[in-house]
Design a protein around this motif. Structure first.
Motif, short mmCIF file in Angstrom:
data_model
loop_
_atom_site.label_atom_id
_atom_site.label_comp_id
_atom_site.label_asym_id
_atom_site.label_seq_id
_atom_site.Cartn_x
_atom_site.Cartn_y
_atom_site.Cartn_z
N ASP A 138 65.16 -11.60 27.05
CA ASP A 138 65.09 -10.18 26.68
C ASP A 138 65.22 -9.28 27.89
O ASP A 138 65.33 -8.08 27.76
N VAL A 139 65.13 -9.88 29.07
CA VAL A 139 65.27 -9.09 30.29
C VAL A 139 66.67 -9.36 30.82
O VAL A 139 66.97 -10.46 31.25
N ALA A 140 67.51 -8.33 30.75
CA ALA A 140 68.88 -8.52 31.21
C ALA A 140 69.00 -8.17 32.68
O ALA A 140 68.20 -7.39 33.19
N GLY A 180 61.02 2.49 34.55
CA GLY A 180 61.98 2.20 33.48
C GLY A 180 62.94 1.07 33.76
O GLY A 180 63.89 0.86 33.03
N LYS A 183 59.75 -3.55 34.82
CA LYS A 183 58.64 -4.27 35.44
C LYS A 183 57.67 -4.79 34.39
O LYS A 183 57.31 -5.97 34.38
N ILE A 315 72.19 -5.28 29.92
CA ILE A 315 71.10 -4.56 29.25
C ILE A 315 71.63 -3.94 27.96
O ILE A 315 70.99 -4.01 26.90
N VAL A 318 71.83 -6.53 25.35
CA VAL A 318 70.52 -6.87 24.79
C VAL A 318 70.10 -5.84 23.74
O VAL A 318 69.66 -6.18 22.64
N HIS A 319 70.28 -4.56 24.07
CA HIS A 319 69.79 -3.54 23.15
C HIS A 319 70.77 -3.26 22.01
O HIS A 319 70.41 -2.57 21.06
N GLY A 343 67.08 0.75 32.93
CA GLY A 343 67.09 0.00 31.68
C GLY A 343 66.56 0.83 30.53
O GLY A 343 67.08 0.79 29.41
N ALA A 344 65.50 1.61 30.82
CA ALA A 344 64.91 2.43 29.78
C ALA A 344 65.90 3.51 29.33
O ALA A 344 66.00 3.82 28.14
N ALA A 347 68.43 1.84 27.04
CA ALA A 347 67.84 1.57 25.72
C ALA A 347 67.77 2.88 24.93
O ALA A 347 68.10 2.92 23.74
P1 ADP Z 1 58.83 -0.13 33.98
O1 ADP Z 1 57.59 -0.90 33.67
O2 ADP Z 1 59.60 -0.69 35.13
O3 ADP Z 1 58.62 1.34 34.11
P2 ADP Z 1 59.54 -1.03 31.38
O4 ADP Z 1 59.44 -2.49 31.56
O5 ADP Z 1 58.41 -0.37 30.69
O6 ADP Z 1 59.82 -0.31 32.75
O7 ADP Z 1 60.92 -0.72 30.65
C1 ADP Z 1 61.01 0.21 29.62
C2 ADP Z 1 62.01 -0.24 28.57
O8 ADP Z 1 63.32 -0.22 29.11
C3 ADP Z 1 61.79 -1.67 28.14
O9 ADP Z 1 60.88 -1.72 27.08
C4 ADP Z 1 63.18 -2.09 27.71
O10 ADP Z 1 63.45 -1.65 26.40
C5 ADP Z 1 64.07 -1.31 28.63
N1 ADP Z 1 64.48 -2.13 29.77
C6 ADP Z 1 64.21 -1.87 31.06
N2 ADP Z 1 64.78 -2.81 31.87
C7 ADP Z 1 65.38 -3.69 31.06
C8 ADP Z 1 66.13 -4.88 31.29
N3 ADP Z 1 66.35 -5.35 32.51
N4 ADP Z 1 66.61 -5.53 30.22
C9 ADP Z 1 66.40 -5.07 28.98
N5 ADP Z 1 65.70 -3.96 28.69
C10 ADP Z 1 65.20 -3.26 29.71
#
Ligand code: ADP
Ligand code: MG
Ligand code: ZN
Length: 588
Positions: A138-140, A180, A183, A315, A318-319, A343-344, A347
């Motif tokens: 799920d992590v691209a 975003g 992490k 990413i 994935v989404h 990534g956020a 999405a």
């Molecule tokens: P952070 O903790 O770095 O601020 P998040 O892990 O909360 O970021 O990411 C927020 C959202 O963005 C995730 O729930 C996901 O939907 C999307 N996202 C972010 N990075 C990725 C990734 N590498 N692959 C897929 N989805 C991602």
């Protein structure tokens, strides 16, 4: 009339039985019942007193009096009022305070399960069965980070194997990078991959108004973790508690310090071989207390940065998994158009597109919705309702066409993908320019061309209307920043040469909290200003000349833009290419 009995003259003393007899015979008019004594008046005017024992006869007496129509009154309450007040206002609160205090003290004691809940860690525990299953799939992108974390996964899956070999496993791993970028997602994926319990708590949840609660929560968290080993503890946004000690502004940092100290103590206190691994995440590694980063604590650090083109494509894939996309949707093209998106953001982009498609009653998401969604994410939603005068519209059209034309004609400026004079966000119009691919290195000529393109909006206004407007403020600011960086940081000015001037603190990828130390003389400062001015003036002149010499193209662009309001890359290209490439000769 209240209490209006006069006892001074002619008061008879009756025994209690005499009194009752007189009541029954209906001779008593009224009486006042006191503590152990009744005083009253007969119907013939005789006053009397009687002794009685209220505990024994109270209720009986009352019935008797009522039955015989005697008016009666209690002279004093069973407890005197003073006594009651004393109880109510002083003793009761005192008792409550003592109870509360004893519970509170118990709450402070480590591992006390029945203590007040606020001393508990509040960590959400996800055991393998109820983990919303997130895996590395799920992590691209983020391949390097995943590789590094793979080792942690292996260890959590089978700690004995590592213990038998005497391998030393890191206790703490710090994930850091801009918001975003995944992490939190990665941390959950580690737990999902290893299939172990996952304790998730956010740094800010440690910090409460009661001093000592944060530290108690940390203790409780680690207590629970040790009992559940092997497991993963995830402290999100650790900068909320992990800021450098002694730098708290205003009050209240004592609490944070205590919490941080407790985290440090706990991390030193457990043997990594019991199988507890602590992951932490932050956007602000630069503000963390150095003690957190010492060996035996978060000594392993992994950067999670903005995704590159390949990462963005993955990413998006994935989404897009659970979204119906039309044939014309080209994810690679979207990835190309979205450098700098997290990534956020990506999405969010696909989600916006899906919402738009739903609003339009479509059953598939088409490229049109995605285009709109990109611009929404970049610039905020379109404001159709805003009314602009004809004159303003013409001004904006010239301004944006100026940007576009100059960017188009200079070989090293980023290609123009779209121009619009529809207001969006704070801007009245906009020109979308972005590179064909991610760029990690920029040449001087690219920077110079970029500055020309930025200044071209204002140049067009001046050329056509003979005066300038406030609309170019942001352009000017960006151009000046760029010129200044060329001179001070990138060594791109001949007069000053290849040195950096001024030291910048703070984390470059966050673009925040940058302070500058001036480490040069006034003379150099003057030289810097001169050089910056020079760069700006040269490029402004260049932009204006280009526009002057291609006034026909500018007019053509403006006419079409006023009609259509928005022009795409293909339209701009074909519009400008039916003249031949005379512009190249004007460069250099
Ligand atoms: P952070 O903790 O770095 O601020 P998040 O892990 O909360 O970021 O990411 C927020 C959202 O963005 C995730 O729930 C996901 O939907 C999307 N996202 C972010 N990075 C990725 C990734 N590498 N692959 C897929 N989805 C991602
Ligand atoms: Mg997060
Ligand atoms: Zn502009």
């Amino acid at each position: 009339m209240r209490g209006g009995l006069n006892y001074n003259i002619g008061v008879e003393k009756y025994s209690y039985s005499e009194f009752i007899e007189k009541v029954r015979r209906g001779e008593v008019l009224k009486c006042d019942i006191g503590r152990g004594e009744i005083t009253g008046e007969l119907k013939n005017g005789t006053r009397f007193t009687t002794h009685f024992i209220p505990e024994l006869t109270g209720p009986e007496l009352e019935k008797e009096l009522i039955k015989n129509g005697v008016r009666f009154n209690y002279k004093t309450p069973i407890l005197s009022e003073g006594w009651q007040n004393f109880l109510f206002y002083l003793v009761l609160p005192l008792i409550m305070l003592v109870i509360f205090w004893s519970l509170f003290i118990r709450g402070m004691q480590a591992g006390n399960r029945e203590a007040f809940t606020f001393a508990k860690s509040r960590a959400r525990k996800y055991s393998p069965a109820n983990i919303p299953k997130v895996t590395f799939n799920d992590v691209a992108g983020a391949d390097e980070a995943k590789q590094e974390l793979q080792e942690i996964v292996e260890f959590l899956k089978n700690p004995r194997k590592f213990q038998a070999l005497g391998a030393k496993i890191p206790k703490g791993v710090l994930l850091y990078g801009p918001p975003g970028c995944g992490k939190t997602l990665l941390a959950r994926a580690v737990a999902g991959e290893a299939n172990v319990p996952f304790f998730h708590i956010s740094g800010s949840e440690f910090v409460e108004m009661f001093v000592g609660v944060g530290a108690a929560r940390v203790r409780d968290l680690f207590e629970q973790a040790k009992a559940n080993a092997p497991c993963l503890v995830f402290i999100d946004e650790i900068d909320a508690v992990g800021r450098q000690r002694g730098t708290g502004l205003g009050g209240g940092h004592d609490e944070r310090e205590q919490t941080l100290n407790q985290i440090l103590a706990e991390m030193d206190g457990f043997d990594p071989n019991i199988g507890v691994i602590v992951l932490a995440a932050t956007n602000r590694p630069d503000v963390l207390d150095p003690a957190l980063l010492r060996p035996g604590r978060f000594d392993r650090r992994i950067v999670i940065d903005h995704p590159d083109l390949k990462g963005r494509l993955e990413i998006l894939k994935v989404h897009a998994r659970n979204k119906p996309l039309a044939e014309d949707v080209d994810l690679e093209m979207i990835a190309r158009r979205t450098p700098g998106f997290s990534g956020a953001d990506l999405a969010n982009l696909l989600n916006e597109a899906a919402l738009l498609a739903a609003r339009l009653g479509k059953d598939k998401i088409t490229m049109a919705e995605i285009e709109e969604a990109i611009e929404r994410v970049v610039a905020g939603p379109q404001r159709r309702s805003r009314v602009i005068s004809e004159k303003e519209k013409r001004l904006v059209a010239y301004h944006e066409s100026g940007h576009a034309l100059v960017a188009k004609m200079l070989p090293n400026a980023n290609p123009v993908h779209k121009i619009s004079i529809l207001p969006r966000g704070m801007a009245l119009g906009y020109t979308l320019q972005f590179p064909e691919q991610d760029k990690y290195l920029l040449t001087k000529s690219e920077l110079m061309d970029e500055i020309s393109a930025l200044l071209a909006g204002r140049a067009a206004e001046e050329l056509v209307f003979g005066e300038t407007t406030t609309g170019a403020q942001n352009d000017l600011q960006r151009a000046t920043d760029m010129a200044r960086r060329m001179v001070c940081e990138l060594g791109m000015s001949e007069k000053i040469g290849p040195i950096t001037l001024g030291r910048r603190h703070g984390n470059p990828f966050l673009g925040r909290d940058i302070f500058e130390d001036r480490n040069y003389s006034d003379e150099v400062a003057r030289l810097i200003d001169e050089e910056v001015k020079n760069i700006i003036e040269t490029n402004y002149k260049r932009a204006k000349e280009l526009l002057q010499n291609n006034r026909d193209k500018l007019e053509k662009l403006v006419q079409i833009l006023l009609q259509k309001e928005t022009l795409e890359k293909e339209e701009i290209d074909s519009l400008l290419s039916d003249g031949e490439n005379t512009e190249q000769s004007q460069l250099q």
